[in-house]
Design a protein around this motif. Structure first.
Motif, short mmCIF file in Angstrom:
data_model
loop_
_atom_site.label_atom_id
_atom_site.label_comp_id
_atom_site.label_asym_id
_atom_site.label_seq_id
_atom_site.Cartn_x
_atom_site.Cartn_y
_atom_site.Cartn_z
N VAL A 1 0.84 -1.20 0.00
CA VAL A 1 0.00 0.00 0.00
C VAL A 1 0.87 1.25 0.00
O VAL A 1 0.62 2.20 -0.75
CB VAL A 1 -0.98 0.00 1.20
CG1 VAL A 1 -1.69 1.34 1.34
CG2 VAL A 1 -1.99 -1.14 1.06
N GLU A 2 1.92 1.26 0.79
CA GLU A 2 2.81 2.42 0.84
C GLU A 2 3.50 2.66 -0.51
O GLU A 2 3.63 3.80 -0.94
CB GLU A 2 3.82 2.27 1.97
CG GLU A 2 3.15 2.41 3.33
CD GLU A 2 4.11 2.35 4.50
OE1 GLU A 2 5.34 2.24 4.28
OE2 GLU A 2 3.62 2.41 5.64
N GLU A 3 3.90 1.59 -1.18
CA GLU A 3 4.52 1.73 -2.51
C GLU A 3 3.53 2.32 -3.50
O GLU A 3 3.90 3.19 -4.31
CB GLU A 3 5.01 0.37 -3.01
CG GLU A 3 6.25 -0.13 -2.30
CD GLU A 3 6.64 -1.54 -2.74
OE1 GLU A 3 6.18 -2.00 -3.81
OE2 GLU A 3 7.41 -2.18 -2.01
N VAL A 4 2.29 1.85 -3.46
CA VAL A 4 1.27 2.37 -4.38
C VAL A 4 1.00 3.84 -4.07
O VAL A 4 0.92 4.66 -5.00
CB VAL A 4 -0.03 1.54 -4.29
CG1 VAL A 4 -1.16 2.21 -5.07
CG2 VAL A 4 0.22 0.12 -4.81
N LEU A 5 0.89 4.21 -2.80
CA LEU A 5 0.67 5.61 -2.44
C LEU A 5 1.78 6.49 -2.98
O LEU A 5 1.52 7.56 -3.55
CB LEU A 5 0.55 5.78 -0.92
CG LEU A 5 -0.73 5.28 -0.28
CD1 LEU A 5 -0.63 5.36 1.24
CD2 LEU A 5 -1.94 6.06 -0.78
N GLU A 6 3.02 6.06 -2.82
CA GLU A 6 4.16 6.85 -3.30
C GLU A 6 4.10 7.01 -4.81
O GLU A 6 4.35 8.10 -5.34
CB GLU A 6 5.49 6.22 -2.87
CG GLU A 6 5.72 6.27 -1.37
CD GLU A 6 5.60 7.66 -0.77
OE1 GLU A 6 6.12 8.63 -1.36
OE2 GLU A 6 4.96 7.78 0.29
N ARG A 7 3.77 5.94 -5.52
CA ARG A 7 3.70 6.02 -6.98
C ARG A 7 2.55 6.93 -7.43
O ARG A 7 2.71 7.74 -8.35
CB ARG A 7 3.53 4.62 -7.57
CG ARG A 7 3.49 4.60 -9.07
CD ARG A 7 4.83 5.03 -9.65
NE ARG A 7 4.74 4.97 -11.12
CZ ARG A 7 5.15 5.93 -11.92
NH1 ARG A 7 5.74 7.01 -11.45
NH2 ARG A 7 5.01 5.82 -13.22
N LEU A 8 1.39 6.85 -6.77
CA LEU A 8 0.26 7.70 -7.13
C LEU A 8 0.57 9.17 -6.83
O LEU A 8 0.15 10.05 -7.59
CB LEU A 8 -1.01 7.25 -6.40
CG LEU A 8 -1.55 5.87 -6.80
CD1 LEU A 8 -2.75 5.50 -5.93
CD2 LEU A 8 -1.90 5.81 -8.27
N LEU A 9 1.34 9.44 -5.77
CA LEU A 9 1.77 10.80 -5.49
C LEU A 9 2.68 11.30 -6.61
O LEU A 9 2.55 12.44 -7.08
CB LEU A 9 2.52 10.88 -4.15
CG LEU A 9 1.66 10.85 -2.89
CD1 LEU A 9 2.53 10.62 -1.66
CD2 LEU A 9 0.86 12.14 -2.75
N GLU A 10 3.64 10.46 -7.05
CA GLU A 10 4.54 10.82 -8.14
C GLU A 10 3.77 11.16 -9.41
O GLU A 10 4.15 12.07 -10.15
CB GLU A 10 5.52 9.68 -8.43
CG GLU A 10 6.55 9.45 -7.37
CD GLU A 10 7.37 8.18 -7.62
OE1 GLU A 10 7.24 7.56 -8.70
OE2 GLU A 10 8.13 7.79 -6.71
N LEU A 11 2.70 10.40 -9.67
CA LEU A 11 1.89 10.63 -10.88
C LEU A 11 1.01 11.87 -10.77
O LEU A 11 0.48 12.34 -11.77
CB LEU A 11 1.01 9.40 -11.16
CG LEU A 11 1.74 8.11 -11.51
CD1 LEU A 11 0.73 6.96 -11.63
CD2 LEU A 11 2.54 8.27 -12.79
N GLY A 12 0.85 12.38 -9.54
CA GLY A 12 0.03 13.57 -9.34
C GLY A 12 -1.47 13.31 -9.29
O GLY A 12 -2.26 14.25 -9.39
N VAL A 13 -1.86 12.04 -9.14
CA VAL A 13 -3.29 11.73 -9.12
C VAL A 13 -3.87 11.65 -7.71
O VAL A 13 -5.08 11.58 -7.55
CB VAL A 13 -3.61 10.44 -9.92
CG1 VAL A 13 -3.28 10.64 -11.40
CG2 VAL A 13 -2.87 9.24 -9.36
#
Length: 105
Positions: free
Chosen positions: A74-86
């Motif tokens: 979950v933490e990895e997904v959150l970080e990636r979604l933050l990077e994508l700006g979504v």
């Protein structure tokens, strides 16, 4: 009381459900990104703003697993979604469920 960091879908996010997942993007990014499996579950969980621990607990409950088993994913997904700006992080004043608050009389 302290500020609680919560994650929520960004108002700039463009998204659509496609089958069992989602496609997401932003106006500023010409790329469209597909969310499947755990990433789609995280996106579902962010229909309302949630803290990191609240999201992990909710997803664990929904999927019948212990929060510790999915926390890293979950933490990895959150970080990636933050990077994508979504998604974005917001600090809300309040108390996190389970937080001990001392009130002076």
């Amino acid at each position: 009381m302290s500020g609680v960091v919560r994650f929520r879908r960004s108002p700039q996010a463009l998204w659509r459900r496609v089958g069992a997942g989602y496609v997401v993007g932003t106006k500023e990014d010409a790329e469209v990104h597909e969310l499947l499996g755990g990433a789609a579950a995280v996106w579902d969980g962010l229909a309302i703003a949630r803290s990191r621990s609240g999201l992990v607990a909710e997803l664990g409950s929904i999927h019948g697993v212990e929060p510790e088993e999915i926390r890293d994913q979950v933490e990895e997904v959150l970080e990636r979604l933050l990077e994508l700006g979504v998604i974005e992080q917001v600090v809300e004043m309040g108390v996190e469920l389970g937080e001990v608050v001392q009130i002076d009389a």
